[in-house]
Write a protein that holds these residues in place. Structure first.
Motif, mmCIF file in Angstrom:
data_model
loop_
_atom_site.group_PDB
_atom_site.id
_atom_site.type_symbol
_atom_site.label_atom_id
_atom_site.label_comp_id
_atom_site.label_asym_id
_atom_site.label_seq_id
_atom_site.Cartn_x
_atom_site.Cartn_y
_atom_site.Cartn_z
ATOM 1 N N LEU A 554 14.857 47.807 26.770
ATOM 2 C CA LEU A 554 13.569 47.680 26.090
ATOM 3 C C LEU A 554 13.714 47.980 24.605
ATOM 4 O O LEU A 554 13.086 47.335 23.764
ATOM 5 C CB LEU A 554 12.541 48.607 26.737
ATOM 6 N N SER A 555 14.543 48.961 24.288
ATOM 7 C CA SER A 555 14.833 49.207 22.869
ATOM 8 C C SER A 555 15.474 47.973 22.248
ATOM 9 O O SER A 555 15.146 47.577 21.123
ATOM 10 C CB SER A 555 15.774 50.410 22.727
ATOM 11 N N GLY A 556 16.370 47.354 23.017
ATOM 12 C CA GLY A 556 17.064 46.183 22.497
ATOM 13 C C GLY A 556 16.131 45.052 22.136
ATOM 14 O O GLY A 556 16.274 44.429 21.082
ATOM 15 N N VAL A 557 15.142 44.753 22.997
ATOM 16 C CA VAL A 557 14.254 43.629 22.693
ATOM 17 C C VAL A 557 13.381 43.931 21.486
ATOM 18 O O VAL A 557 13.052 43.032 20.699
ATOM 19 C CB VAL A 557 13.389 43.251 23.922
ATOM 20 N N VAL A 558 12.997 45.207 21.326
ATOM 21 C CA VAL A 558 12.175 45.566 20.165
ATOM 22 C C VAL A 558 12.984 45.457 18.876
ATOM 23 O O VAL A 558 12.518 44.893 17.869
ATOM 24 C CB VAL A 558 11.597 46.986 20.337
ATOM 25 N N TRP A 559 14.228 45.993 18.884
ATOM 26 C CA TRP A 559 15.050 45.890 17.671
ATOM 27 C C TRP A 559 15.360 44.435 17.349
ATOM 28 O O TRP A 559 15.395 44.042 16.175
ATOM 29 C CB TRP A 559 16.348 46.677 17.831
ATOM 30 N N GLU A 560 15.590 43.631 18.372
ATOM 31 C CA GLU A 560 15.849 42.212 18.132
ATOM 32 C C GLU A 560 14.659 41.549 17.442
ATOM 33 O O GLU A 560 14.818 40.824 16.449
ATOM 34 C CB GLU A 560 16.147 41.492 19.446
ATOM 35 N N SER A 561 13.461 41.788 17.964
ATOM 36 C CA SER A 561 12.273 41.164 17.365
ATOM 37 C C SER A 561 12.069 41.642 15.933
ATOM 38 O O SER A 561 11.716 40.857 15.046
ATOM 39 C CB SER A 561 11.036 41.479 18.213
ATOM 40 N N ARG A 562 12.301 42.929 15.696
ATOM 41 C CA ARG A 562 12.182 43.435 14.319
ATOM 42 C C ARG A 562 13.213 42.770 13.409
ATOM 43 O O ARG A 562 12.930 42.450 12.250
ATOM 44 C CB ARG A 562 12.372 44.951 14.312
ATOM 45 N N GLY A 563 14.415 42.559 13.924
ATOM 46 C CA GLY A 563 15.438 41.892 13.119
ATOM 47 C C GLY A 563 15.072 40.464 12.778
ATOM 48 O O GLY A 563 15.286 40.001 11.649
ATOM 49 N N LEU A 564 14.505 39.742 13.727
ATOM 50 C CA LEU A 564 14.083 38.364 13.462
ATOM 51 C C LEU A 564 12.999 38.318 12.385
ATOM 52 O O LEU A 564 12.997 37.427 11.529
ATOM 53 C CB LEU A 564 13.583 37.721 14.757
ATOM 54 N N ILE A 565 12.078 39.285 12.439
ATOM 55 C CA ILE A 565 11.019 39.333 11.422
ATOM 56 C C ILE A 565 11.625 39.642 10.056
ATOM 57 O O ILE A 565 11.239 39.047 9.034
ATOM 58 C CB ILE A 565 9.960 40.371 11.813
ATOM 59 N N ALA A 566 12.586 40.560 10.025
ATOM 60 C CA ALA A 566 13.235 40.877 8.747
ATOM 61 C C ALA A 566 13.924 39.646 8.166
ATOM 62 O O ALA A 566 13.839 39.374 6.955
ATOM 63 C CB ALA A 566 14.241 42.012 8.946
ATOM 64 N N LEU A 567 14.626 38.872 9.015
ATOM 65 C CA LEU A 567 15.251 37.644 8.527
ATOM 66 C C LEU A 567 14.209 36.662 8.010
ATOM 67 O O LEU A 567 14.409 36.001 6.985
ATOM 68 C CB LEU A 567 16.066 36.992 9.651
#
Length: 730
Positions: A554-567
Motif C-alpha cells: 500500500l505504501s508502494g502504490v501511494v509513493w508511485e502515484s506521488r511520483g507520477l504527479i511529480a513527473l
C-alpha cells in the motif's frame, strides 16, 4: 545522408542492451515495412437502433415533417437537428425507425448511430464520454485508441466522422447540451424527448410533435392486430387506452395470449377498473415516466397506461410476475438471463418470452455482447412502483442477491484481466462457473473486459445502491475489482464517483488499508484527468493512514502515484532547474515504491517501479543511470514472464540513448519496442514506438526509414479506425 550504424556501413550490426541490434538504413526500413499489423475491421457502416415494425398506422403528417426536414438538412453542408417530442411510449422511437426505413437511410448512407440516454443517466446527468466512446467504437475506432477524457473523445469523434454523412439517433434527451455534444460534423441528429427544448429550437432545430393516436387511427391499429374486432369495441379500447400506442399494444398482446377472452372482456374489465391499483403514487410515477405536465389530458393517458399494465401484469404466470418484480428491483436498466437466474428466478427463458410477447420488455441486441433485456421506460416506472409494494425484507433480499452476483462476477473479471496483482479482498467464494447457468460469463481476460464494459452502467448503479443499503464491504469490493475496467477503458469519471463511495465504505468499516486503496484509485483517475491538485489531496489523506495499514504494498502504490504527479508537474515547469528538482523528487518517491515491492516481494511491482525510477532518471538527464536500472528491470521481466513490460522498458531505454547522443542505439531500442509491441498486440505502444522512430530517422536524415515508419503509422491508424474508409464511388 547519415547512417544510423556506428561506422556508416549499410549492413553493420551492433549489439546493444535489450537484445536489440543496429542494422543499416535500408535493412532497418525493410524491417519496419515487414511488421505485421492486425487487419482493419470490416468497413461496414454502423446500423444501430430499434428496427421498424411491420404494423404502423397514421402518423402521415409526422412522417412527412420528418422527411421534409431531413431532405432540407441533407442538402445543407452544415449538420442539422430534428427534435421529436411526445409523452413516454407514444411511439417517437418507432416513428423515427419508420422514417429511417423509408427515406433517411438513402440520405445518410455512411451509417446510423443510436443511443438511449436513459442507459447513461445518473442523478439527472448523462455520461457523454461513455456515449461518445460507444459511437467511436461503432465507427471502427479500436478500443486502445479511444481516449479517456470527454474533450478528447469529442475531438476524435468530430475528426473520424468529419467526412461521413451520418444519421445519429438519440432517445430520451432532457437537456440541450446533451444533444449538442452528439451532433455529427455533417449529417443529421434526430433526438426524441418528452418536451421541446427552446434553446435547440433557437439553434434552428426542427420540431416534430407526436400526440396520442386519434380514435380513427387507433381503431385501425387495433383491427390490424385483432382482425375480428368490432369497430365500436376497438374504438372503446382506444378510448380506454387514451390513444396511447404502448397501452394499445400491451392490451392486444395480452388478449392474444388468452384465446378464451374477447375484446369485449378487455373493455368491460378496464371500464370497471378491475385491474386498477387505485394507488395515487403509481399514477404519479407513471405521469413522471411519461413526461406528463399535470394537465388533465396527459393525466388521463398516464392513468390509462397504468390500468392496462395492471391488467397485463395481473394475468401473467407466477414465474413471469417474479421476473417483472426483479426488473422493478434491479438498480440498473438491463439484465441478462444469467443475472436473473442467479437471483433466484425460475423458468427464465419462458418468463422473458412472455414479457417480450406482452410488450413489457424489449431485447437489447449487440453483435459482440450477451443478450440483454430491458423494460420500456414507462413500463419500468410501473415495475418499480409495483416493487415498492413488496415486503421490505423481500425487496432487500432480492437486491442483495443482485449485488452479490455483480461483486463476485467483477472479482473474477478483475482476476482474468489483471492477473495476480495485489488485492485486498479475498478471492470470491462462488466459482465463476456458478455465475453462468449455461456457459461461463467469460473465459479469457479480453472477454472479461468486454463483459465488464457491457455491464458498466449496471455496475455503477449497483455500487450506489449497495452504499445506500449500508453494504459497505460489497461497495469497496466492487470498486477494487473495477480498476481493471476503469484503467483499461479509461472510465475515469466512473472511477472517481465510485471511489468516493468506496472511501466512505472503508471508513464505516474502519479499514485503513481499504481506504488507502480507494483514495489511490481516485487519485490515479484525477491524475489522468489532469486534476493534479485533487489527486494530491487524496494521496495526502492516504499517506496519513499508511502506518496503521501496515502492508508495504500500500505504501508502494501511494509513493508511485506521488511520483507520477511529480513527473507531470515537472513536465509543466518553466525552468531546467525546476524540471530537475521535480525529476529528483519523483525518483526518490519511485525508489520508495521499489523498496516496498522488494520487501514483499512482488516481482511485477519491482519491474514497474524500476521502470518508473528510470523514467525519473531520464527526466533528470541521468541517462547512464537510467540504462543500468532498465537493464535490471528487463532481466527481472524476462525471468518472471512479465513480457508486457518489455516494450515500455525499450521505449524509455531509447530516450536515454537519445540523451547520450547515440541515435543508432536509440533506433535499435525503439525497433525492439515496436517488434515486441506488435507481437503482444500492444497497439498504442506500437504507435508510440513508430512515432518515435520516425522522429529519430528524421534527425538522422534517414529518409527510407522515416518513410517506412510514416507509412506503417498510417496503415496502423487506418486499421485502428482513426481514418474512415473512403466512400464508395457513386
Amino acid at each position: 545522408m547519415s547512417s544510423l550504424g556506428t561506422d556508416g556501413g549499410g549492413a553493420t550490426y551492433n549489439s546493444v542492451s535489450g537484445d536489440a541490434v543496429v542494422v543499416g538504413p535500408l535493412l532497418m526500413a525493410q524491417h519496419i515495412e515487414g511488421i505485421q499489423l492486425p487487419p482493419a475491421a470490416p468497413a461496414a457502416p454502423p446500423c444501430q437502433g430499434p428496427p421498424p415494425t411491420r404494423v404502423f398506422v397514421n402518423r402521415t403528417e409526422e412522417l412527412a415533417g420528418l422527411r421534409d426536414a431531413a431532405l432540407a438538412l441533407a442538402a445543407d453542408p452544415e449538420p442539422g437537428v430534428v427534435m421529436v417530442v411526445g409523452v413516454g411510449g407514444v411511439g417517437k422511437t418507432q416513428l423515427v425507425a419508420q422514417a429511417v426505413r423509408r427515406e433517411l437511410t438513402r440520405l445518410f448512407p455512411d451509417g446510423q448511430l443510436y443511443v438511449d440516454l436513459e442507459d447513461h443517466r445518473r442523478d439527472g446527468a448523462v455520461d457523454l464520454a461513455a456515449v461518445l466512446g460507444g459511437f467511436l467504437r461503432a465507427l471502427g475506432v479500436h478500443k486502445d485508441y479511444v481516449p479517456g477524457r470527454l474533450a478528447e473523445r469529442t475531438a476524435l469523434f468530430r475528426s473520424v466522422a468529419a467526412p461521413l454523412r451520418l444519421l445519429v439517433k438519440v432517445d430520451n434527451v432532457q437537456h440541450a447540451p446533451e444533444a449538442r455534444a452528439l451532433v455529427p460534423p455533417q449529417g443529421l441528429l434526430v433526438v426524441t424527448g418528452r418536451r421541446a427544448l427552446p434553446s435547440l429550437l433557437m439553434d434552428g432545430a426542427v420540431l416534430i410533435d407526436v400526440a396520442p393516436l386519434d380514435e380513427a387511427a387507433g381503431t385501425e391499429l387495433v383491427r390490424r392486430w385483432y382482425a375480428d374486432a368490432d369497430e365500436g369495441t376497438a374504438a372503446d379500447v382506444v378510448r380506454l387506452c387514451a390513444g396511447h400506442p404502448l397501452a394499445l399494444r400491451a392490451a392486444v398482446e395480452w388478449l392474444a395470449a388468452r384465446p378464451q377472452l374477447t375484446l369485449e372482456d378487455v373493455v368491460r374489465d378496464l371500464t370497471a377498473g378491475r385491474y386498477g391499483t387505485g394507488d395515487d403514487g403509481a399514477r404519479e410515477a407513471m405521469g413522471v415516466a411519461m413526461g406528463a405536465s399535470g394537465g388533465p389530458a396527459q393525466d388521463g393517458v398516464g392513468a390509462a397506461v397504468d390500468a392496462v399494465l395492471d391488467a397485463v401484469v395481473a394475468e401473467v404466470s407466477d414465474d413471469t410476475r417474479h421476473l417483472y418484480d426483479l426488473f422493478g428491483v434491479l438498480p440498473g436498466t438491463t439484465a441478462t438471463a444469467d443475472l436473473l437466474r442467479a437471483v433466484g428466478a425460475t423458468r427464465v427463458d419462458a418468463g422473458l418470452g412472455e414479457l417480450l410477447s406482452s410488450r413489457l420488455a424489449v431485447l437489447v441486441e449487440s453483435a459482440d455482447r450477451p443478450l440483454r433485456y430491458r423494460l420500456h421506460d414507462v413500463v419500468r416506472a410501473h415495475a418499480r412502483q409495483c416493487a415498492r409494494a413488496l415486503p421490505e425484507e423481500r425487496r432487500r433480499s432480492l437486491l442483495r442477491l443482485v449485488v452479490d452476483f455483480y461483486a463476485d462476477a467483477a472479482a473474477h473479471g478483475d482476476a482474468l484481466v489483471l492477473g495476480a496483482r495485489f488485492r485486498i479482498q479475498p478471492p470470491p467464494v462462488r466459482p465463476l462457473a456458478e455465475l453462468g447457468a449455461q456457459k461461463a460469463l467469460f473465459t479469457r481476460g479480453a472477454d472479461a473486459l468486454e463483459w465488464l464494459d457491457a455491464e458498466r452502467d449496471n455496475l455503477q448503479a449497483v455500487i450506489r445502491v449497495a452504499a445506500d443499503e449500508g453494504w459497505h464491504q460489497e461497495v469497496w469490493r466492487l470498486c477494487e475489482s473495477l480498476w481493471a475496467l476503469y484503467h483499461s477503458r479509461k472510465h475515469l469519471a466512473d472511477c472517481v464517483e465510485s471511489g468516493l463511495l468506496g472511501i466512505e465504505a472503508a471508513q464505516h468499516e474502519a479499514r485503513p488499508d481499504v481506504e488507502i486503496r480507494m483514495r489511490n484509485q481516485v487519485a490515479r483517475a484525477a491524475y489522468e484527468l489532469g486534476d493534479l491538485d485533487r489527486a494530491e489531496s487524496q494521496l495526502d489523506a492516504a499517506t496519513g493512514l499508511l502506518e496503521p495499514a501496515g502492508d508495504p504494498r500500500l505504501s508502494g502504490v501511494v509513493w508511485e502515484s506521488r511520483g507520477l504527479i511529480a513527473l507531470a508537474r515537472g513536465r509543466s515547469e518553466a525552468t531546467p532547474r525546476a524540471v530537475g528538482e521535480r525529476a529528483e523528487e519523483a525518483r526518490q518517491l519511485f525508489e520508495r515504491a521499489l523498496a516496498a515491492n522488494r520487501a514483499v516481494p512482488d516481482p511485477h511491482g519491482v519491474v514497474v517501479q524500476s521502470y518508473n525510477v528510470a523514467q525519473a532518471l531520464v527526466a533528470g538527464e541521468r541517462w547512464t543511470d537510467a540504462l543500468g536500472v532498465l537493464d535490471e528491470a528487463a532481466e527481472v521481466a524476462r525471468a518472471t514472464g512479465d513480457e508486457p513490460m518489455l516494450p515500455r522498458i525499450d521505449l524509455v531505454r531509447a530516450q536515454a540513448f537519445v540523451g547520450l547522443g547515440s541515435l543508432d542505439r536509440a533506433v535499435a531500442a525503439t525497433v525492439a519496442a515496436a517488434d515486441r509491441a506488435a507481437s503482444l498486440k500492444q497497439l498504442a505502444k506500437l504507435d508510440q514506438a513508430l512515432e518515435l522512430l520516425a522522429a529519430l530517422a528524421d534527425r538522422a536524415e534517414d529518409r527510407p526509414l522515416r518513410a517506412a515508419c510514416e507509412e506503417k503509422l498510417r496503415e496502423l491508424r487506418r486499421n485502428m479506425g482513426l481514418e474512415p474508409p473512403a466512400a464508395p464511388p457513386a
